[in-house]
Write a protein that holds these residues in place. Structure first.
Motif, PDB file in Angstrom:
ATOM      1  N   THR A  58      11.319  74.716  48.718  1.00 40.75           N
ATOM      2  CA  THR A  58      11.535  74.318  50.107  1.00 40.75           C
ATOM      3  C   THR A  58      12.430  75.319  50.830  1.00 40.75           C
ATOM      4  N   VAL A  59      13.473  75.772  50.172  1.00 38.37           N
ATOM      5  CA  VAL A  59      14.372  76.745  50.802  1.00 38.37           C
ATOM      6  C   VAL A  59      13.616  78.026  51.137  1.00 38.37           C
ATOM      7  N   SER A  60      12.780  78.510  50.220  1.00 40.21           N
ATOM      8  CA  SER A  60      12.047  79.753  50.487  1.00 40.21           C
ATOM      9  C   SER A  60      11.013  79.555  51.593  1.00 40.21           C
ATOM     10  N   VAL A  61      10.360  78.403  51.630  1.00 41.73           N
ATOM     11  CA  VAL A  61       9.355  78.141  52.660  1.00 41.73           C
ATOM     12  C   VAL A  61      10.011  77.896  54.026  1.00 41.73           C
ATOM     13  N   SER A  62      11.218  77.355  54.030  1.00 44.67           N
ATOM     14  CA  SER A  62      11.867  77.035  55.303  1.00 44.67           C
ATOM     15  C   SER A  62      12.116  78.271  56.162  1.00 44.67           C
ATOM     16  N   GLY A  63      12.126  79.431  55.548  1.00 45.77           N
ATOM     17  CA  GLY A  63      12.281  80.670  56.305  1.00 45.77           C
ATOM     18  C   GLY A  63      11.178  80.892  57.325  1.00 45.77           C
ATOM     19  N   ILE A  64      10.053  80.214  57.151  1.00 49.53           N
ATOM     20  CA  ILE A  64       8.949  80.294  58.114  1.00 49.53           C
ATOM     21  C   ILE A  64       9.456  80.034  59.517  1.00 49.53           C
ATOM     22  N   PHE A  65      10.277  79.008  59.644  1.00 46.47           N
ATOM     23  CA  PHE A  65      10.711  78.589  60.975  1.00 46.47           C
ATOM     24  C   PHE A  65      11.777  79.516  61.545  1.00 46.47           C
ATOM     25  N   ASP A  66      12.397  80.330  60.685  1.00 43.79           N
ATOM     26  CA  ASP A  66      13.344  81.332  61.160  1.00 43.79           C
ATOM     27  C   ASP A  66      12.630  82.583  61.672  1.00 43.79           C
ATOM     28  N   THR A  67      11.400  82.801  61.216  1.00 46.21           N
ATOM     29  CA  THR A  67      10.682  84.024  61.589  1.00 46.21           C
ATOM     30  C   THR A  67       9.544  83.786  62.580  1.00 46.21           C
ATOM     31  N   CYS A  68       9.432  82.582  63.091  1.00 46.31           N
ATOM     32  CA  CYS A  68       8.334  82.262  64.022  1.00 46.31           C
ATOM     33  C   CYS A  68       8.216  83.264  65.164  1.00 46.31           C
ATOM     34  N   GLU A  69       9.343  83.578  65.782  1.00 45.13           N
ATOM     35  CA  GLU A  69       9.294  84.456  66.953  1.00 45.13           C
ATOM     36  C   GLU A  69       8.794  85.850  66.604  1.00 45.13           C
ATOM     37  N   GLU A  70       9.048  86.304  65.372  1.00 42.06           N
ATOM     38  CA  GLU A  70       8.565  87.626  64.966  1.00 42.06           C
ATOM     39  C   GLU A  70       7.085  87.589  64.594  1.00 42.06           C
ATOM     40  N   VAL A  71       6.614  86.471  64.056  1.00 45.76           N
ATOM     41  CA  VAL A  71       5.238  86.359  63.566  1.00 45.76           C
ATOM     42  C   VAL A  71       4.242  86.105  64.702  1.00 45.76           C
ATOM     43  N   MET A  72       4.636  85.331  65.688  1.00 45.23           N
ATOM     44  CA  MET A  72       3.684  84.891  66.711  1.00 45.23           C
ATOM     45  C   MET A  72       3.020  86.023  67.502  1.00 45.23           C
ATOM     46  N   PRO A  73       3.710  87.103  67.887  1.00 44.47           N
ATOM     47  CA  PRO A  73       2.995  88.174  68.612  1.00 44.47           C
ATOM     48  C   PRO A  73       1.817  88.744  67.815  1.00 44.47           C
ATOM     49  N   GLY A  74       1.978  88.892  66.505  1.00 46.40           N
ATOM     50  CA  GLY A  74       0.875  89.370  65.666  1.00 46.40           C
ATOM     51  C   GLY A  74      -0.275  88.388  65.643  1.00 46.40           C
ATOM     52  N   LEU A  75       0.039  87.105  65.607  1.00 45.53           N
ATOM     53  CA  LEU A  75      -1.026  86.090  65.644  1.00 45.53           C
ATOM     54  C   LEU A  75      -1.749  86.107  66.978  1.00 45.53           C
ATOM     55  N   HIS A  76      -1.026  86.358  68.061  1.00 45.97           N
ATOM     56  CA  HIS A  76      -1.672  86.447  69.373  1.00 45.97           C
ATOM     57  C   HIS A  76      -2.736  87.548  69.373  1.00 45.97           C
ATOM     58  N   LYS A  77      -2.425  88.674  68.739  1.00 43.51           N
ATOM     59  CA  LYS A  77      -3.406  89.766  68.660  1.00 43.51           C
ATOM     60  C   LYS A  77      -4.565  89.392  67.746  1.00 43.51           C
ATOM     61  N   GLU A  78      -4.246  88.811  66.586  1.00 48.66           N
ATOM     62  CA  GLU A  78      -5.269  88.474  65.597  1.00 48.66           C
ATOM     63  C   GLU A  78      -6.220  87.384  66.091  1.00 48.66           C
ATOM     64  N   TYR A  79      -5.724  86.455  66.869  1.00 44.92           N
ATOM     65  CA  TYR A  79      -6.525  85.322  67.335  1.00 44.92           C
ATOM     66  C   TYR A  79      -6.999  85.547  68.773  1.00 44.92           C
TER      67      TYR A  79
END
Length: 135
Positions: A58-79
């Motif tokens: 859970t601790v390792s997966v929870s980092g997802i929510f700390d990196t959302c802002e960095e990940v989302m621009p790439g998803l915008h391009k991919e999708y």
């Protein structure tokens, strides 16, 4: 009260939709408005899944929510083509321990459903396809 502008009304409806999807799928849902504004809901649903009962996992997966802002621009391009997509394992920019089903909507809005690897993909895709009729 005062009427919301059309743009703010759509944002409000997207947040309600995200909460409903989260409830129905038992997942977290992230809505990205124009790459620089995020809304997320369902984190408790996400972490209540059996996979996430292990504390270190859970601790390792929870980092997802700390990196959302960095990940989302790439998803915008991919999708970019407004077709729903499933990203699992190494294809998932949020990490290999979960999966994401996402779709780009009009007005540069992106909805991402995050769940365990065994999430019900057909349900998530059906709900995202429903956005064609609503938004």
């Amino acid at each position: 009260g005062e009427a919301l502008s059309p743009h703010r009304e759509i944002d409000r409806k997207l947040k309600v939709f995200a909460r409903i999807v989260s409830e129905m799928c038992g997942t977290a849902v992230i809505v990205s408005f124009k790459k620089d504004s995020l809304y997320y809901t369902g984190i408790s649903h996400f972490f209540s899944q059996p996979e996430f009962q292990d504390f270190s996992f859970t601790v390792s997966v929870s980092g997802i929510f700390d990196t959302c802002e960095e990940v989302m621009p790439g998803l915008h391009k991919e999708y970019s083509d407004k077709m729903p997509r499933i990203s699992i394992g190494s294809e998932n920019p949020f990490g290999t321990m979960c999966s994401v089903v996402g779709k780009k909507l009009d007005n540069d809005v992106l909805i991402a459903i995050l769940g365990p690897l065994r999430m019900r993909y057909s349900r998530a895709l059906t709900l995202l396809n429903y956005t064609n009729d609503v938004f």
